[in-house]
Design a protein around this motif. Structure first.
Motif, PDB file in Angstrom:
ATOM      1  N   VAL A  18      79.000  56.317   3.895  1.00 50.66           N
ATOM      2  CA  VAL A  18      79.840  55.406   3.929  1.00 50.66           C
ATOM      3  C   VAL A  18      81.335  55.932   3.797  1.00 50.66           C
ATOM      4  O   VAL A  18      82.316  55.751   4.459  1.00 50.66           O
ATOM      5  CB  VAL A  18      79.704  54.041   3.297  1.00 50.66           C
ATOM      6  N   SER A  19      81.235  56.533   2.457  1.00 45.08           N
ATOM      7  CA  SER A  19      82.712  57.029   1.862  1.00 45.08           C
ATOM      8  C   SER A  19      83.050  58.254   2.942  1.00 45.08           C
ATOM      9  O   SER A  19      84.200  58.313   3.205  1.00 45.08           O
ATOM     10  CB  SER A  19      82.018  57.695   0.565  1.00 45.08           C
ATOM     11  N   GLN A  20      82.285  59.162   3.517  1.00 48.90           N
ATOM     12  CA  GLN A  20      82.528  60.176   4.261  1.00 48.90           C
ATOM     13  C   GLN A  20      83.149  59.580   5.602  1.00 48.90           C
ATOM     14  O   GLN A  20      84.155  60.251   6.191  1.00 48.90           O
ATOM     15  CB  GLN A  20      81.434  61.173   4.458  1.00 48.90           C
ATOM     16  N   ILE A  21      82.493  58.428   5.887  1.00 48.33           N
ATOM     17  CA  ILE A  21      82.970  57.766   7.329  1.00 48.33           C
ATOM     18  C   ILE A  21      84.251  57.125   7.058  1.00 48.33           C
ATOM     19  O   ILE A  21      85.275  57.418   7.815  1.00 48.33           O
ATOM     20  CB  ILE A  21      82.162  56.807   7.999  1.00 48.33           C
ATOM     21  N   GLY A  22      84.461  57.004   5.660  1.00 46.85           N
ATOM     22  CA  GLY A  22      85.947  56.345   5.322  1.00 46.85           C
ATOM     23  C   GLY A  22      87.077  57.437   5.557  1.00 46.85           C
ATOM     24  O   GLY A  22      88.121  57.054   6.134  1.00 46.85           O
ATOM     25  N   ALA A  67      90.882  66.098  13.294  1.00 47.97           N
ATOM     26  CA  ALA A  67      90.458  66.045  11.858  1.00 47.97           C
ATOM     27  C   ALA A  67      89.315  65.366  11.784  1.00 47.97           C
ATOM     28  O   ALA A  67      88.137  65.641  11.197  1.00 47.97           O
ATOM     29  CB  ALA A  67      91.777  65.806  10.861  1.00 47.97           C
ATOM     30  N   ALA A  68      89.283  64.137  12.411  1.00 48.20           N
ATOM     31  CA  ALA A  68      88.356  63.166  12.383  1.00 48.20           C
ATOM     32  C   ALA A  68      86.877  63.809  13.025  1.00 48.20           C
ATOM     33  O   ALA A  68      85.990  63.883  12.469  1.00 48.20           O
ATOM     34  CB  ALA A  68      88.579  61.877  12.925  1.00 48.20           C
ATOM     35  N   MET A  69      87.118  64.523  14.068  1.00 44.85           N
ATOM     36  CA  MET A  69      85.814  65.088  14.860  1.00 44.85           C
ATOM     37  C   MET A  69      85.713  66.153  13.872  1.00 44.85           C
ATOM     38  O   MET A  69      84.360  66.621  14.013  1.00 44.85           O
ATOM     39  CB  MET A  69      86.332  65.412  16.440  1.00 44.85           C
ATOM     40  N   PHE A  70      86.466  66.861  13.361  1.00 46.50           N
ATOM     41  CA  PHE A  70      86.147  68.186  12.513  1.00 46.50           C
ATOM     42  C   PHE A  70      85.230  67.732  11.343  1.00 46.50           C
ATOM     43  O   PHE A  70      84.176  68.225  11.264  1.00 46.50           O
ATOM     44  CB  PHE A  70      87.625  68.605  12.098  1.00 46.50           C
ATOM     45  N   HIS A  71      85.619  66.586  11.158  1.00 43.62           N
ATOM     46  CA  HIS A  71      84.860  66.015   9.638  1.00 43.62           C
ATOM     47  C   HIS A  71      83.562  65.543   9.980  1.00 43.62           C
ATOM     48  O   HIS A  71      82.551  65.563   9.674  1.00 43.62           O
ATOM     49  CB  HIS A  71      85.833  65.230   8.950  1.00 43.62           C
ATOM     50  N   LEU A  72      83.875  65.054  11.454  1.00 44.98           N
ATOM     51  CA  LEU A  72      82.285  64.468  11.856  1.00 44.98           C
ATOM     52  C   LEU A  72      81.332  65.501  12.002  1.00 44.98           C
ATOM     53  O   LEU A  72      80.249  65.485  11.657  1.00 44.98           O
ATOM     54  CB  LEU A  72      82.603  63.772  13.291  1.00 44.98           C
ATOM     55  N   LEU A  73      81.891  66.644  12.746  1.00 50.66           N
ATOM     56  CA  LEU A  73      80.727  67.747  12.962  1.00 50.66           C
ATOM     57  C   LEU A  73      80.187  68.189  11.434  1.00 50.66           C
ATOM     58  O   LEU A  73      78.781  68.232  11.410  1.00 50.66           O
ATOM     59  CB  LEU A  73      81.467  68.932  13.716  1.00 50.66           C
ATOM     60  N   SER A  74      81.239  68.308  10.518  1.00 47.43           N
ATOM     61  CA  SER A  74      80.702  69.141   9.358  1.00 47.43           C
ATOM     62  C   SER A  74      79.704  68.183   8.356  1.00 47.43           C
ATOM     63  O   SER A  74      78.518  68.362   8.099  1.00 47.43           O
ATOM     64  CB  SER A  74      81.695  69.709   8.340  1.00 47.43           C
ATOM     65  N   HIS A  75      80.195  66.756   8.418  1.00 54.87           N
ATOM     66  CA  HIS A  75      79.487  65.783   7.824  1.00 54.87           C
ATOM     67  C   HIS A  75      78.191  65.499   8.570  1.00 54.87           C
ATOM     68  O   HIS A  75      77.186  65.497   7.719  1.00 54.87           O
ATOM     69  CB  HIS A  75      80.281  64.594   7.713  1.00 54.87           C
ATOM     70  N   ALA A  76      78.141  65.755   9.823  1.00 58.67           N
ATOM     71  CA  ALA A  76      76.744  65.301  10.466  1.00 58.67           C
ATOM     72  C   ALA A  76      75.920  66.533   9.830  1.00 58.67           C
ATOM     73  O   ALA A  76      74.822  66.077   9.614  1.00 58.67           O
ATOM     74  CB  ALA A  76      77.033  65.323  11.999  1.00 58.67           C
TER      75      ALA A  76
END
Lengths: 702, 104
Positions: A355-359, A372-381
């Motif tokens: 939840v926090s990372q999606i924040g 940046a969002a899609m970038f973080h999405l990739l690394s977080h996924a």
């Protein structure tokens, strides 16, 4: 081009075919008289019931087909993605299979089909890769479960639905699959539906999502109202038809959908409850599907929020909506991060961390950082899938969810420990790891943005980075390094690594995280490349050494504090908890989810109760006393009296009259019965004479 | 000389009337039985007469007459048997005194 569309179709259809094959296999298996899972309800959590060789063979066949279908999907996805490598021509392909017909009245049709562009390929690659690894993991993880085939069928279906959502070409198509994602997540969260907690969590997830879905529906219908199209390819050019206020309303309504689906404040508590589902479900739900669908959708319709202008993202009239969204992201990131800090169940820690990372992603989107969002999405996924798979393996090894019942597992389960350590390091954002680079991109987007209060959002993000590092250190330390408590020593001693299918996906994901970490080093220009394919019209942000340096320091500080609190000076924690205010905040406020559920319940409940109270008094005082007591009761009493008279007098009168008449005539006729033969003979003769006379008359006067 | 049909009909009517009169007026059961026989024979005469004057030559009337004679014989036998039993029980056969079955 045609081959690419064929590949795209294969990507989408293959998981569905897998689901159908698994269902057919299950049908054949159970129709041959094998015991159905429903037949031993109550014994589901004992695995002994389903470990026969026969059942294991069935499991192997089912999972092979389930994995194969995802493998086909993944391979086609890879082949498709090759066309989108850096330096290639990135064209947008659209294949319309059909239309939601509104032909009459000149209204344009809404297409149903396939949209292949860099964004969908990027997302599709993430989804298929993680789905493949998680399917392989589930093959062993779900072993012995009574609902093995049901799991694989639903899981394949879920993957297919998510992929179709990613490749949707119109808002309506996206919404349909958005709902189907909600449905399959309901089925998977409630997979062990006989456990009340799981059934409850599934219901909660579904309902919380539904709140967002309604606003999303309203949002895109409003969009359709003004632009007369829902086609993602046509929409950007038609946005001029909306005024700034209309854009703002549409933007907020669509954000509502994201808040529900991507678990943002205040609708995020369902995601932690969703941990009642099997671990592979949590892994896929949190890494690439479901919660990422909201982020993906905003990226897909980014043109509603921002216009590229002079190489920068500028507002398209939705300024305050975006500000709200960025703030919600920042608040969610902070609140959920704090909650991960006090949570004791390993999967729930990861859930709040998600939840926090999606924040963070919401912050990035709200401040204009689509890349940046899609970038973080990739690394977080990647690292979150890794963390969930390893957490599942840990639970598998020690049969408990509570981190305080574990400890010192480092030597016991090395094949789980090392991947998890890599994942947690990436999650914490340790400098040089994938999470560090992507988080840095998000913080940079917030820092450089033009959203009002963006610096506060940046500080909140930085604070969350600190908290993230702290809780990552906490659970890694408690699970793997801490000396286990004496009463839990026994099952910790017995812990051992899972088999091939349980460990390999985590190891692969660990390697993937490491590869990403290297790839994301700015020298390799990954972010610039992403920027180039996702939003070529916007200039990439130059690396800001102040932001990068400060977040590196913050993360190291977080890890240091974590080690101080849990390793070097654990008594410091005790003294912290001895402060009443701290204790109350940690245990009563944060650990109880800031009472969000109660507040939401109150919001949903209180007006209803209030109205119900008024209605009750109306019911008691007016309806009961006046209408019912006076009119209805007395009226029906009168009616009853009337009908009583009618009944007694008329109906009974008829009945009594009939018997009295018969009685009277019977008495009269009895007098003829003299007993004298002569009398009878006389009557007989007289009757004969009368009859003959009558016949004579008939003949004479014919 | 051919006797006209009407003569037979008149004869049978007279017999029938006498029979009916006897049934109604007589109190001795045997007399009533005799009167009933008169009625039956009046009918018999009609049957035979109509059959004899039938231009087609149908003899069903004669056959009927034969049957009726047989049935009347049986009837007389049963009737007399009843009267004998009545006489044994009551000591008389005057129907005027036999009203046990009347309405009280």
């Amino acid at each position: 081009m045609a081959s690419e569309i064929l590949l795209g179709k294969t990507v989408l259809i293959s998981p569905f075919i897998g689901a159908v094959i698994v269902s057919i296999l299950a049908f054949l298996h159970y129709s041959r008289g094998n015991k159905h899972e429903g037949h031993d309800s109550g014994k589901h959590d004992t695995h002994e019931e389903h470990t026969s060789i026969h059942y294991t063979r069935f499991e192997n066949v089912v999972s092979t087909f389930g994995i194969l279908s995802i493998l086909v999907s993944w391979l086609s996805m890879v082949l498709l993605a090759i066309n989108y490598l850096p330096g290639e021509e990135h064209e947008t392909l659209q294949s319309q299979f059909g239309f939601f017909g509104f032909k009459e009245g000149g209204t344009p049709d809404i297409p149903f089909g396939l949209l292949i562009d860099p964004l969908s390929v990027y997302m599709g690659l993430i989804v298929t890769t993680l789905a493949l690894l998680i399917h392989i993991y589930a093959r062993e993880y779900m072993h012995g479960d009574a609902g093995y085939s049901r799991f694989f069928a639903t899981f394949n279906f879920f993957t297919g639905v998510m992929l179709t959502l990613v490749f949707s070409t119109s808002f309506l198509e996206l919404f349909i699959f958005w709902e189907l994602v909600g449905l399959s997540s309901y089925l998977l969260i409630g997979f062990w539906f006989y456990k009340p907690a799981a059934a409850h969590a599934a219901k909660k997830a579904f309902l919380y999502n539904k709140i967002g879905d309604i606003t999303l529906l309203a949002g895109f219908l409003m969009l359709y109202r003004y632009t007369r199209t829902l086609d993602f390819v046509e929409l950007p050019a038609k946005m001029e038809a909306l005024t700034d206020q209309q854009i703002a309303i549409v933007a907020v309504l669509i954000f509502g959908g994201v808040i529900g689906k991507s678990a943002q404040f205040p609708l995020y508590t369902w995601l932690a409850d969703a941990m009642e589902g099997p671990t592979p479900v949590s892994a896929i739900l949190h890494s690439s599907t479901m919660v990422k669908a909201g982020i993906y959708m905003v990226a897909r319709v980014f043109f509603i929020y921002y216009e590229a202008h002079d190489g920068h993202n500028v507002f398209a009239g939705a300024e305050w909506a975006l500000t709200v969204f960025a703030w919600i992201g920042a608040i969610t990131a902070l609140l959920a991060g704090l909650q991960a800090l006090v949570e004791n169940e390993i999967k729930r820690i990861l859930a709040y961390s998600t939840v926090s990372q999606i924040g963070y992603m919401a912050i990035a989107l709200g401040t204009g950082g689509k890349t940046a969002a899609m970038f973080h999405l990739l690394s977080h996924a990647t690292f979150k899938a890794l963390l969930f798979l390893t957490a599942g393996a840990v639970i598998h090894a020690v049969h408990t969810n509570n981190i305080w019942e574990m400890g010192g597992l480092r030597k016991k389960i090395p094949k789980t420990f090392w991947p998890m350590l890599i994942g947690a390091t990436a999650l914490a954002g340790f400098p040089g790891f994938s999470g560090f680079w992507s988080k840095d991109a998000v913080l940079l987007a917030a820092y450089e943005s033009k959203v009002p209060g963006h610096l506060v959002i940046y500080y909140l993000g930085a604070l969350t980075a600190f908290i993230t590092a702290l809780y990552s250190t906490r659970f890694i330390y408690v699970v793997f390094f801490r000396t286990p408590d004496p009463e839990h020593k026994e099952h910790v001693e017995k812990a051992h690594d899972g088999g091939f299918f349980l460990t390999t996906p985590s190891i692969i994901l660990g390697v993937l995280v490491l590869i990403e970490s290297i790839l994301f080093i700015p020298v390799f220009n990954f972010e610039h490349w992403l920027n180039e394919i996702l939003e070529p019209e916007v200039k990439p942000e130059a690396i800001n050494y102040v932001v990068a340096g400060s977040s590196a320091i913050i993360v190291l500080l977080g890890i240091f504090v974590g080690l101080v609190l849990y390793h070097w000076k654990p008594e410091l924690r005790t003294s912290l908890y001895n402060i009443d205010a701290f204790n109350w905040i940690a245990n009563e406020f944060i650990a109880k989810r800031y009472r969000i559920d109660q507040v939401l319940y109150w919001i949903a409940n209180a007006p209803v109760m209030w109205v119900a109270g008024i209605l009750q008094s109306i019911d008691l005082k007016i309806i009961d006393r006046t209408i019912i007591d006076t009119w209805i009761v007395k009226g029906s009493l009168q009616l009853a009296k009337i009908s009583d008279v009618f009944d007694q007098g008329f109906i009974d009168g008829i009945v009594n009259g009939v018997w009295q008449i018969f009685l009277y005539f019977g008495r009269q006729f009895r007098k003829l019965q003299t007993g004298l033969v002569s009398n009878y003979a006389t009557i007989f003769a007289a009757t004969l004479v009368l009859f003959l006379t009558y016949v004579n008359f008939l003949v004479l006067f014919k | 000389m051919v006797v006209p049909l009407e003569y037979f009909l008149i004869l049978s009517s007279a017999l029938f009337s006498i029979g009916v009169f006897g049934v109604i007026t007589q109190r001795n059961a045997v007399r009533i039985l005799i009167a009933v026989e008169l009625i039956i024979n009046a009918a018999n005469i009609n049957f035979v007469a109509f059959a004899s004057y039938n231009p087609v030559g149908d003899i069903s009337g004669w056959i009927f007459a034969l049957f009726i004679i047989a049935v009347a014989a049986g009837e007389a036998a049963i009737g007399l048997a009843i009267f004998i039993n009545v006489f044994r029980n009551y000591g008389e056969i005057d129907v005027g005194h036999l009203f046990t079955l009347r309405e009280v």
